[in-house]
Design a protein around this motif. Structure first.
Motif, short mmCIF file in Angstrom:
data_model
loop_
_atom_site.label_atom_id
_atom_site.label_comp_id
_atom_site.label_asym_id
_atom_site.label_seq_id
_atom_site.Cartn_x
_atom_site.Cartn_y
_atom_site.Cartn_z
N ALA A 56 0.82 -1.22 0.00
CA ALA A 56 0.00 0.00 0.00
C ALA A 56 0.85 1.26 0.00
O ALA A 56 0.39 2.33 -0.42
N LEU A 57 2.10 1.16 0.43
CA LEU A 57 2.99 2.32 0.47
C LEU A 57 3.64 2.60 -0.88
O LEU A 57 4.22 3.69 -1.06
N LEU A 58 3.55 1.67 -1.82
CA LEU A 58 4.27 1.84 -3.09
C LEU A 58 3.82 3.08 -3.87
O LEU A 58 4.67 3.82 -4.38
N PRO A 59 2.51 3.36 -4.03
CA PRO A 59 2.14 4.59 -4.73
C PRO A 59 2.70 5.85 -4.08
O PRO A 59 3.14 6.78 -4.77
N SER A 60 2.72 5.89 -2.74
CA SER A 60 3.28 7.04 -2.04
C SER A 60 4.78 7.14 -2.25
O SER A 60 5.34 8.24 -2.39
N ALA A 61 5.46 5.98 -2.28
CA ALA A 61 6.90 5.98 -2.53
C ALA A 61 7.21 6.46 -3.95
O ALA A 61 8.16 7.22 -4.17
N THR A 62 6.40 6.03 -4.90
CA THR A 62 6.57 6.49 -6.28
C THR A 62 6.37 7.99 -6.38
O THR A 62 7.13 8.69 -7.06
N LEU A 63 5.34 8.49 -5.70
CA LEU A 63 5.08 9.93 -5.71
C LEU A 63 6.24 10.70 -5.10
O LEU A 63 6.63 11.77 -5.61
N ALA A 64 6.84 10.18 -4.04
CA ALA A 64 7.97 10.85 -3.41
C ALA A 64 9.12 11.02 -4.39
O ALA A 64 9.75 12.09 -4.47
N MET A 65 9.40 9.98 -5.18
CA MET A 65 10.47 10.08 -6.17
C MET A 65 10.09 11.03 -7.30
O MET A 65 10.95 11.75 -7.83
N MET A 66 8.82 11.06 -7.68
CA MET A 66 8.38 12.00 -8.71
C MET A 66 8.56 13.44 -8.27
O MET A 66 9.07 14.29 -9.02
N VAL A 67 8.15 13.73 -7.04
CA VAL A 67 8.28 15.08 -6.52
C VAL A 67 9.74 15.46 -6.36
O VAL A 67 10.16 16.57 -6.68
N ALA A 68 10.56 14.51 -5.89
CA ALA A 68 11.99 14.78 -5.73
C ALA A 68 12.64 15.07 -7.07
O ALA A 68 13.48 15.97 -7.19
N SER A 69 12.25 14.34 -8.10
CA SER A 69 12.79 14.58 -9.44
C SER A 69 12.38 15.96 -9.94
O SER A 69 13.18 16.69 -10.56
N ALA A 70 11.11 16.34 -9.69
CA ALA A 70 10.65 17.67 -10.09
C ALA A 70 11.44 18.75 -9.36
O ALA A 70 11.80 19.78 -9.94
N GLU A 71 11.72 18.53 -8.07
CA GLU A 71 12.51 19.49 -7.31
C GLU A 71 13.91 19.63 -7.90
O GLU A 71 14.42 20.75 -8.06
N ALA A 72 14.55 18.50 -8.22
CA ALA A 72 15.90 18.55 -8.78
C ALA A 72 15.91 19.25 -10.13
O ALA A 72 16.83 20.00 -10.45
N THR A 73 14.88 19.02 -10.94
CA THR A 73 14.81 19.65 -12.26
C THR A 73 14.71 21.17 -12.14
O THR A 73 15.24 21.91 -12.97
N GLN A 74 14.02 21.62 -11.11
CA GLN A 74 13.84 23.05 -10.91
C GLN A 74 14.96 23.69 -10.09
O GLN A 74 14.86 24.84 -9.67
N GLY A 75 16.05 22.93 -9.89
CA GLY A 75 17.22 23.48 -9.22
C GLY A 75 17.15 23.48 -7.72
O GLY A 75 17.98 24.12 -7.06
N ARG A 76 16.18 22.77 -7.14
CA ARG A 76 16.06 22.71 -5.68
C ARG A 76 16.60 21.37 -5.18
O ARG A 76 16.61 20.38 -5.90
N PHE A 77 17.01 21.37 -3.93
CA PHE A 77 17.59 20.17 -3.32
C PHE A 77 16.47 19.31 -2.73
O PHE A 77 15.76 19.75 -1.82
N PRO A 78 16.28 18.07 -3.23
CA PRO A 78 15.23 17.20 -2.67
C PRO A 78 15.66 16.65 -1.32
O PRO A 78 16.67 15.97 -1.21
N THR A 79 14.91 16.94 -0.30
CA THR A 79 15.24 16.53 1.06
C THR A 79 14.50 15.24 1.43
O THR A 79 13.49 14.88 0.81
N PRO A 80 14.97 14.53 2.46
CA PRO A 80 14.29 13.29 2.89
C PRO A 80 12.84 13.50 3.33
O PRO A 80 12.07 12.54 3.37
N THR A 81 12.46 14.75 3.67
CA THR A 81 11.08 15.00 4.09
C THR A 81 10.08 14.72 2.97
O THR A 81 8.90 14.52 3.23
N LEU A 82 10.58 14.68 1.72
CA LEU A 82 9.69 14.38 0.60
C LEU A 82 9.13 12.96 0.68
O LEU A 82 8.15 12.64 0.01
N LEU A 83 9.76 12.15 1.51
CA LEU A 83 9.24 10.79 1.71
C LEU A 83 7.81 10.83 2.23
O LEU A 83 7.02 9.91 1.99
N LEU A 84 7.46 11.91 2.91
CA LEU A 84 6.12 12.05 3.50
C LEU A 84 5.23 12.98 2.70
O LEU A 84 4.20 13.43 3.20
N VAL A 85 5.62 13.30 1.46
CA VAL A 85 4.88 14.28 0.68
C VAL A 85 3.42 13.89 0.48
O VAL A 85 2.53 14.74 0.46
#
Length: 279
Positions: A56-85
């Motif tokens: 059940a956590l897999l969709p949330s884990a996938t979303l965390a990586m998606m948001v982190a990738s978007a952050e990196a693309t926009q020049g921001r540093f993806p932090t571990p807190t994105l795990l709870l996005v």
């Protein structure tokens, strides 16, 4: 919400963007991926319901990586807190993500249940880590039939959930509608996803070859087998992190940017170009 139809060559662009974005923030993205995998592994230790919770956590884990990738693309540093996005963007989205996770767990366990009808549950036990894969088990025709059935059924399940976390998070689409829009987008952009899959297959094969050669050279140099094994595991984790980093680009190019509504949109929306355009 508008669906974009992209040319097949876009699939290779998604692969390149995933690799390029990963190397913008390799330590942060690799660490986040490791944390998501570790969290799911810890969830499996919960008595009785552990495997279902991890699924059940897999969709949330996938979303965390998606948001982190978007952050990196926009020049921001993806932090571990994105795990709870998935759990900090409002009650409605939290509820929808929990429903999405529950649907995924039910779907996956349903596939395992159907495969058990063919081999008495051997494949399900091996896949879920409850049994060791031996040569005798792997050569059992019923085990092989259960494996192929699971792979066949997992493809539509994967397509249903491919875009669903992003649709829930960025577009505010209800879970069931998100599943429908996800599989429609994947089917309509079938050519791009075929190229995308073949591209990543090539990356994994080439990466595996490089890691194997490096490990063999280190073994010849006298390093322990544990060191070589650690390098192989680390290389596999890094390539998996690059793959998940690329998922957000498949979402970005498949759907038009979310319209601004009265509902406040999450600030970490994926980067959108003016139009998909030629690549």
């Amino acid at each position: 919400m508008k669906l974009n139809i992209v040319p097949a060559r876009t699939g290779m662009a998604w692969v390149k963007l995933g690799i390029r974005t990963f190397w913008r923030q390799p330590m942060a993205l690799a660490a986040l991926f490791f944390l998501t995998m570790a969290s799911m592994s810890l969830a499996t230790m919960i008595p009785l319901v552990g495997p279902a919770v991890a699924l059940a956590l897999l969709p949330s884990a996938t979303l965390a990586m998606m948001v982190a990738s978007a952050e990196a693309t926009q020049g921001r540093f993806p932090t571990p807190t994105l795990l709870l996005v998935a759990f900090r963007t409002g009650k409605q989205r939290l509820r929808d993500m929990l429903v999405l996770g529950a649907l995924y767990a039910v779907g996956f366990l349903g596939i395992m249940g159907l495969s058990a009808l063919l081999d008495g549950g051997q494949f399900a036990q091996v896949y879920l880590g409850g049994a060791v894969l031996t040569k005798e088990v792997a050569e059992d025709p019923s085990f092989q039939a259960a494996m192929w059935l699971s792979m066949l059924l997992y493809l539509p399940l994967s397509l249903l959930f491919w875009h669903a976390p992003g649709l829930v998070h960025w577009h505010g689409v209800p879970p069931v509608k998100a599943l429908f829009f996800s599989i429609v987008a994947c089917v309509r952009n079938f050519g791009a996803f075929v190229v995308y899959g073949l591209g990543w297959l090539g990356v994994f094969l080439l990466g595996g070859l490089v890691v194997s050669v490096v490990s063999a050279l280190l073994a010849v140099a006298g390093l322990s087998g544990a060191t070589a094994g650690g390098i192989m595991v680390g290389g596999a984790m890094m390539m998996a992190a690059m793959f998940f980093t690329s998922v957000v680009f498949t979402f970005r190019d498949s759907f038009a940017p979310p319209a601004k509504t009265e509902m406040e949109a999450p600030p970490d929306e994926p980067p959108h170009p003016p139009a998909p355009g030629p690549l």
